[in-house]
Design a protein around this motif. Structure first.
Motif, PDB file in Angstrom:
ATOM      1  N   PRO A 286       0.829  -1.208   0.000  1.00 30.28           N
ATOM      2  CA  PRO A 286       0.000   0.000   0.000  1.00 30.28           C
ATOM      3  C   PRO A 286       0.867   1.262   0.000  1.00 30.28           C
ATOM      4  O   PRO A 286       2.000   1.253   0.478  1.00 30.28           O
ATOM      5  CB  PRO A 286      -0.819  -0.110   1.283  1.00 30.28           C
ATOM      6  CG  PRO A 286      -0.237  -1.212   2.067  1.00 30.28           C
ATOM      7  CD  PRO A 286       0.678  -1.998   1.203  1.00 30.28           C
TER       8      PRO A 286
ATOM      9  N   ASP B   4      -6.947  11.864  -6.180  1.00 29.84           N
ATOM     10  CA  ASP B   4      -7.843  10.728  -5.924  1.00 29.84           C
ATOM     11  C   ASP B   4      -7.126   9.418  -5.612  1.00 29.84           C
ATOM     12  O   ASP B   4      -7.600   8.338  -5.978  1.00 29.84           O
ATOM     13  CB  ASP B   4      -8.823  10.529  -7.087  1.00 29.84           C
ATOM     14  CG  ASP B   4      -9.739  11.719  -7.270  1.00 29.84           C
ATOM     15  OD1 ASP B   4     -10.143  12.310  -6.257  1.00 29.84           O
ATOM     16  OD2 ASP B   4     -10.035  12.077  -8.429  1.00 29.84           O
ATOM     17  N   TYR B   5      -5.980   9.500  -4.951  1.00 28.36           N
ATOM     18  CA  TYR B   5      -5.302   8.299  -4.461  1.00 28.36           C
ATOM     19  C   TYR B   5      -5.604   8.154  -2.977  1.00 28.36           C
ATOM     20  O   TYR B   5      -5.708   9.142  -2.254  1.00 28.36           O
ATOM     21  CB  TYR B   5      -3.784   8.397  -4.644  1.00 28.36           C
ATOM     22  CG  TYR B   5      -3.324   8.274  -6.068  1.00 28.36           C
ATOM     23  CD1 TYR B   5      -3.225   7.023  -6.676  1.00 28.36           C
ATOM     24  CD2 TYR B   5      -2.979   9.394  -6.808  1.00 28.36           C
ATOM     25  CE1 TYR B   5      -2.800   6.905  -7.986  1.00 28.36           C
ATOM     26  CE2 TYR B   5      -2.554   9.283  -8.117  1.00 28.36           C
ATOM     27  CZ  TYR B   5      -2.468   8.031  -8.702  1.00 28.36           C
ATOM     28  OH  TYR B   5      -2.049   7.922 -10.001  1.00 28.36           O
ATOM     29  N   LEU B   6      -5.717   6.922  -2.528  1.00 28.03           N
ATOM     30  CA  LEU B   6      -5.913   6.626  -1.117  1.00 28.03           C
ATOM     31  C   LEU B   6      -4.654   5.960  -0.581  1.00 28.03           C
ATOM     32  O   LEU B   6      -3.934   5.293  -1.327  1.00 28.03           O
ATOM     33  CB  LEU B   6      -7.104   5.683  -0.929  1.00 28.03           C
ATOM     34  CG  LEU B   6      -8.447   6.196  -1.456  1.00 28.03           C
ATOM     35  CD1 LEU B   6      -9.500   5.093  -1.362  1.00 28.03           C
ATOM     36  CD2 LEU B   6      -8.879   7.425  -0.678  1.00 28.03           C
TER      37      LEU B   6
ATOM     38  N   ARG C  61      -4.436   3.421   1.092  1.00 29.61           N
ATOM     39  CA  ARG C  61      -4.545   1.970   0.995  1.00 29.61           C
ATOM     40  C   ARG C  61      -4.356   1.452  -0.439  1.00 29.61           C
ATOM     41  O   ARG C  61      -4.232   0.254  -0.655  1.00 29.61           O
ATOM     42  CB  ARG C  61      -5.878   1.504   1.556  1.00 29.61           C
ATOM     43  CG  ARG C  61      -7.064   1.952   0.734  1.00 29.61           C
ATOM     44  CD  ARG C  61      -8.363   1.370   1.291  1.00 29.61           C
ATOM     45  NE  ARG C  61      -9.483   1.791   0.487  1.00 29.61           N
ATOM     46  CZ  ARG C  61     -10.429   2.613   0.891  1.00 29.61           C
ATOM     47  NH1 ARG C  61     -10.401   3.079   2.126  1.00 29.61           N
ATOM     48  NH2 ARG C  61     -11.412   2.943   0.098  1.00 29.61           N
ATOM     49  N   ASP C  62      -4.351   2.365  -1.431  1.00 33.99           N
ATOM     50  CA  ASP C  62      -4.091   1.956  -2.815  1.00 33.99           C
ATOM     51  C   ASP C  62      -2.681   1.382  -2.921  1.00 33.99           C
ATOM     52  O   ASP C  62      -1.817   1.655  -2.103  1.00 33.99           O
ATOM     53  CB  ASP C  62      -4.213   3.149  -3.777  1.00 33.99           C
ATOM     54  CG  ASP C  62      -5.628   3.663  -3.908  1.00 33.99           C
ATOM     55  OD1 ASP C  62      -6.578   2.928  -3.552  1.00 33.99           O
ATOM     56  OD2 ASP C  62      -5.789   4.812  -4.360  1.00 33.99           O
ATOM     57  N   ARG C  63      -2.437   0.597  -3.925  1.00 38.82           N
ATOM     58  CA  ARG C  63      -1.130  -0.026  -4.128  1.00 38.82           C
ATOM     59  C   ARG C  63      -0.153   0.954  -4.771  1.00 38.82           C
ATOM     60  O   ARG C  63      -0.541   1.831  -5.550  1.00 38.82           O
ATOM     61  CB  ARG C  63      -1.241  -1.271  -5.011  1.00 38.82           C
ATOM     62  CG  ARG C  63      -2.152  -2.318  -4.441  1.00 38.82           C
ATOM     63  CD  ARG C  63      -1.508  -2.970  -3.255  1.00 38.82           C
ATOM     64  NE  ARG C  63      -2.487  -3.745  -2.510  1.00 38.82           N
ATOM     65  CZ  ARG C  63      -2.386  -3.974  -1.223  1.00 38.82           C
ATOM     66  NH1 ARG C  63      -1.381  -3.524  -0.536  1.00 38.82           N
ATOM     67  NH2 ARG C  63      -3.292  -4.668  -0.601  1.00 38.82           N
TER      68      ARG C  63
ATOM     69  N   ASP D  75      -0.361   1.407  -8.419  1.00 40.82           N
ATOM     70  CA  ASP D  75      -1.366   2.332  -8.946  1.00 40.82           C
ATOM     71  C   ASP D  75      -0.795   3.744  -9.083  1.00 40.82           C
ATOM     72  O   ASP D  75      -1.229   4.508  -9.944  1.00 40.82           O
ATOM     73  CB  ASP D  75      -2.591   2.387  -8.033  1.00 40.82           C
ATOM     74  CG  ASP D  75      -3.318   1.054  -7.953  1.00 40.82           C
ATOM     75  OD1 ASP D  75      -3.233   0.272  -8.921  1.00 40.82           O
ATOM     76  OD2 ASP D  75      -3.961   0.803  -6.920  1.00 40.82           O
TER      77      ASP D  75
END
Length: 76
Positions: free
Chosen positions: A33, A57-59, A61-63, A66
């Protein structure tokens, strides 16, 4: 009076470059993450890092994969 260094202001391209470098050095994996990148930043820079991710718009917890654009290899 002691001068306190100001936190770095990140751009998305700088975040991507830093992430790519850490992946190439083997310090993080593309499958981890994004929040694992925070371990490689000073605490005072976390807010700027998170703010820039949110703007695009990235979190957390995103990889990491990404965040890093797909690398293209040309056949020789």
């Amino acid at each position: 009076m002691v001068a306190t260094p100001l936190p770095q202001t990140y751009t998305l391209s700088a975040l991507q470059d830093d992430a790519r470098t850490l992946v190439q050095q083997g310090k993080v994996s593309r499958n981890e993450p994004i929040y694992t990148l925070l371990a490689h930043l000073p605490d005072r820079e976390h807010t700027s890092f998170e703010r820039e991710l949110a703007l695009h718009d990235y979190l957390l917890r995103d990889r990491i994969a990404d965040l890093i654009p797909q690398e293209r290899w040309q056949n020789d």
